[in-house]
Design an enzyme around this catalytic site. Sequence first.
Site, PDB file in Angstrom:
ATOM      1  N   ARG A   1       0.585  54.773 -18.159  1.00 56.71           N
ATOM      2  CA  ARG A   1       1.279  54.385 -19.393  1.00 56.71           C
ATOM      3  C   ARG A   1       1.658  52.911 -19.297  1.00 56.71           C
ATOM      4  NH1 ARG A   1       2.546  59.472 -21.714  1.00 56.71           N
ATOM      5  NH2 ARG A   1       1.180  58.952 -23.395  1.00 56.71           N
TER       6      ARG A   1
ATOM      7  N   GLN B   1      -2.967  50.825 -22.910  1.00 55.30           N
ATOM      8  CA  GLN B   1      -2.696  51.518 -24.176  1.00 55.30           C
ATOM      9  C   GLN B   1      -3.951  51.727 -25.026  1.00 55.30           C
ATOM     10  OE1 GLN B   1       0.447  49.523 -26.248  1.00 55.30           O
ATOM     11  NE2 GLN B   1       1.963  50.987 -25.545  1.00 55.30           N
TER      12      GLN B   1
ATOM     13  N   ASP C   1      -5.667  54.889 -24.044  1.00 57.28           N
ATOM     14  CA  ASP C   1      -4.765  56.024 -23.784  1.00 57.28           C
ATOM     15  C   ASP C   1      -5.019  57.154 -24.796  1.00 57.28           C
ATOM     16  OD1 ASP C   1      -2.707  57.772 -23.333  1.00 57.28           O
ATOM     17  OD2 ASP C   1      -1.122  56.264 -23.343  1.00 57.28           O
TER      18      ASP C   1
ATOM     19  N   SER D   1      -1.997  59.331 -25.934  1.00 59.46           N
ATOM     20  CA  SER D   1      -1.211  58.746 -27.028  1.00 59.46           C
ATOM     21  C   SER D   1      -1.945  58.866 -28.357  1.00 59.46           C
ATOM     22  CB  SER D   1      -0.923  57.268 -26.774  1.00 59.46           C
ATOM     23  OG  SER D   1      -0.002  57.136 -25.753  1.00 59.46           O
TER      24      SER D   1
ATOM     25  N   TYR E   1       7.932  59.249 -18.301  1.00 59.43           N
ATOM     26  CA  TYR E   1       8.013  60.670 -18.648  1.00 59.43           C
ATOM     27  C   TYR E   1       9.419  61.199 -18.360  1.00 59.43           C
ATOM     28  CZ  TYR E   1       2.920  60.675 -18.876  1.00 59.43           C
ATOM     29  OH  TYR E   1       1.623  60.419 -19.213  1.00 59.43           O
TER      30      TYR E   1
HETATM   31  P1  NAD Z   1       5.345  63.962 -23.204  1.00 60.65           P
HETATM   32  O1  NAD Z   1       4.231  64.452 -24.082  1.00 60.65           O
HETATM   33  O2  NAD Z   1       5.201  64.130 -21.731  1.00 60.65           O
HETATM   34  O3  NAD Z   1       6.722  64.675 -23.657  1.00 60.65           O
HETATM   35  C1  NAD Z   1       7.132  64.679 -25.006  1.00 60.65           C
HETATM   36  C2  NAD Z   1       8.612  64.394 -25.094  1.00 60.65           C
HETATM   37  O4  NAD Z   1       9.343  65.536 -24.645  1.00 60.65           O
HETATM   38  C3  NAD Z   1       9.095  63.231 -24.243  1.00 60.65           C
HETATM   39  O5  NAD Z   1       9.734  62.285 -25.080  1.00 60.65           O
HETATM   40  C4  NAD Z   1      10.068  63.875 -23.262  1.00 60.65           C
HETATM   41  O6  NAD Z   1      11.141  63.012 -22.932  1.00 60.65           O
HETATM   42  C5  NAD Z   1      10.540  65.082 -24.045  1.00 60.65           C
HETATM   43  N1  NAD Z   1      11.189  66.125 -23.257  1.00 60.65           N
HETATM   44  C6  NAD Z   1      10.901  66.608 -22.015  1.00 60.65           C
HETATM   45  N2  NAD Z   1      11.764  67.574 -21.665  1.00 60.65           N
HETATM   46  C7  NAD Z   1      12.622  67.744 -22.728  1.00 60.65           C
HETATM   47  C8  NAD Z   1      13.725  68.598 -22.983  1.00 60.65           C
HETATM   48  N3  NAD Z   1      14.169  69.473 -22.083  1.00 60.65           N
HETATM   49  N4  NAD Z   1      14.342  68.492 -24.172  1.00 60.65           N
HETATM   50  C9  NAD Z   1      13.937  67.594 -25.104  1.00 60.65           C
HETATM   51  N5  NAD Z   1      12.908  66.761 -24.923  1.00 60.65           N
HETATM   52  C10 NAD Z   1      12.265  66.819 -23.739  1.00 60.65           C
HETATM   53  O7  NAD Z   1       5.665  62.428 -23.498  1.00 60.65           O
HETATM   54  P2  NAD Z   1       4.798  61.316 -24.242  1.00 60.65           P
HETATM   55  O8  NAD Z   1       4.802  61.538 -25.687  1.00 60.65           O
HETATM   56  O9  NAD Z   1       3.486  61.252 -23.570  1.00 60.65           O
HETATM   57  O10 NAD Z   1       5.595  59.966 -23.972  1.00 60.65           O
HETATM   58  C11 NAD Z   1       6.556  59.781 -22.966  1.00 60.65           C
HETATM   59  C12 NAD Z   1       7.009  58.321 -22.971  1.00 60.65           C
HETATM   60  O11 NAD Z   1       5.974  57.454 -22.552  1.00 60.65           O
HETATM   61  C13 NAD Z   1       7.457  57.791 -24.314  1.00 60.65           C
HETATM   62  O12 NAD Z   1       8.559  56.961 -24.124  1.00 60.65           O
HETATM   63  C14 NAD Z   1       6.321  56.963 -24.785  1.00 60.65           C
HETATM   64  O13 NAD Z   1       6.719  55.960 -25.694  1.00 60.65           O
HETATM   65  C15 NAD Z   1       5.856  56.394 -23.479  1.00 60.65           C
HETATM   66  N6  NAD Z   1       4.455  55.975 -23.583  1.00 60.65           N
HETATM   67  C16 NAD Z   1       4.109  54.745 -23.138  1.00 60.65           C
HETATM   68  C17 NAD Z   1       2.779  54.340 -23.231  1.00 60.65           C
HETATM   69  C18 NAD Z   1       2.340  52.995 -22.766  1.00 60.65           C
HETATM   70  O14 NAD Z   1       3.168  52.166 -22.467  1.00 60.65           O
HETATM   71  N7  NAD Z   1       1.036  52.789 -22.657  1.00 60.65           N
HETATM   72  C19 NAD Z   1       1.835  55.192 -23.767  1.00 60.65           C
HETATM   73  C20 NAD Z   1       2.245  56.452 -24.197  1.00 60.65           C
HETATM   74  C21 NAD Z   1       3.563  56.836 -24.086  1.00 60.65           C
END
Ligand code: NAD
Length: 371
Positions: free
Chosen positions: A121, A126, A129, A132, A227
């Site tokens: 990430r 990105q 990805d 995403s 995460y």
């Molecule tokens: P994910 O699919 O692993 O999880 C989805 C969401 O569920 C997350 O926000 C997580 O915090 C939440 N979650 C986990 N346990 C929970 C609980 N008990 N109750 C409520 N919510 C809970 O996550 P994702 O969508 O892949 O993204 C995670 C993070 O990574 C985000 O901040 C996203 O912006 C970031 N991200 C960064 C990049 C990058 O920089 N290239 C790319 C993708 C995502």
Amino acid sequence: MKKLFVELEKDPRETRVALIPSDAKKLISAGWTVCVEKDAGLNAGFSDKEYEDAGAQIVGSEFAKEADFVVSIRKPSEESIKGYKSGSFHLSLLDPFNEKQTLKAFADANVTAASFEMIPRSTIAQKMDVLSSQSNLAGYCAVIRAAGLSNKIMPMMMTPAGTISPLKFFIIGVGVAGLQAIATAKRLGARVEAFDTRPVVEEQVKSLGAKFVKIDLGQTGQTAQGYAKELTAEQIEMQRKAMAKVCAQADVVITTAKLFGRKAPLLVTAEMVAGMKPNSVIVDMATAGGGNVEGSVADETVISANGVKIVGDTCLEAQVPATASQMYSANVVNFIGHFTKDGNFAVDMEDPIMKSCVVVKEGRIDDPRFQ
Ligand code: NAD
């Protein structure tokens, strides 16, 4: 000239294709011979003729034994991996934590395999990805699906026949999918509340015009990769209690909470579902990882005893296959472009992105998590 093979997806639920005609054209201009398995793009709306017009060749599945690079969306079967050329490169969503037999098949066939889920990430990564790009669409599709299943309209309406209240959404988990779900529900006029264990999310929720549900769970947070950290059993219990009230008032609950590489937390219990209004809708977007909702079933829509519709689709983005394929395909082209030096694609294990996503290298599985 290197040969790239686009496989026809064999899973009957799959509607997407890993490379679309306009991107095939880009790769051909960059020196690749692109061969596409017959009808690979059909379900996504791309005919064999469009690929041929772009300069690609339409071939049968046996072409895999000639290809230097094979790309697909879902993991290939162990049987088809046996037909791959020794020394070739494969790229798809391999689910490496759970699909150890597939990885072994790659190792036995001396194929280097890269897993899109393992792309880090980071800002630079990105553009490739897939998690995403596809989660973003899945978040949109979850709202559209819920809207279709609800027996009410989404926006507030003030009419001579009376005032209609907006639908109330509760989004649990505000990562990529959750943010898009909030944005989509807001655009369609719903009233939206959301919760995530990562405190940094609160500002993002507010900036989309939604309300952040405050639940004090003590120490939570996120890993260096961004995460969520796993909660303790006591914290999960506190979270469920606090969320039960919000669920009871919601017309639609969308759960997106995942823990990378681990089972999804169970956040909405059968008791909480029983407390919800009849005809309300839950979309559990975590069913592939065990589910956030008690009673949800992967790839099925079930109706609880009190009339709550629970959607368990594991691949919501497959509902918009043209857009989903376009974005996946762009991720593939960006991946290839990133690792092309002097006109040649190279497996550069010194590069942190390649190092992170290659799960089988020339017959070896070095990472103990995948052995
Ligand atoms: P994910 O699919 O692993 O999880 C989805 C969401 O569920 C997350 O926000 C997580 O915090 C939440 N979650 C986990 N346990 C929970 C609980 N008990 N109750 C409520 N919510 C809970 O996550 P994702 O969508 O892949 O993204 C995670 C993070 O990574 C985000 O901040 C996203 O912006 C970031 N991200 C960064 C990049 C990058 O920089 N290239 C790319 C993708 C995502």
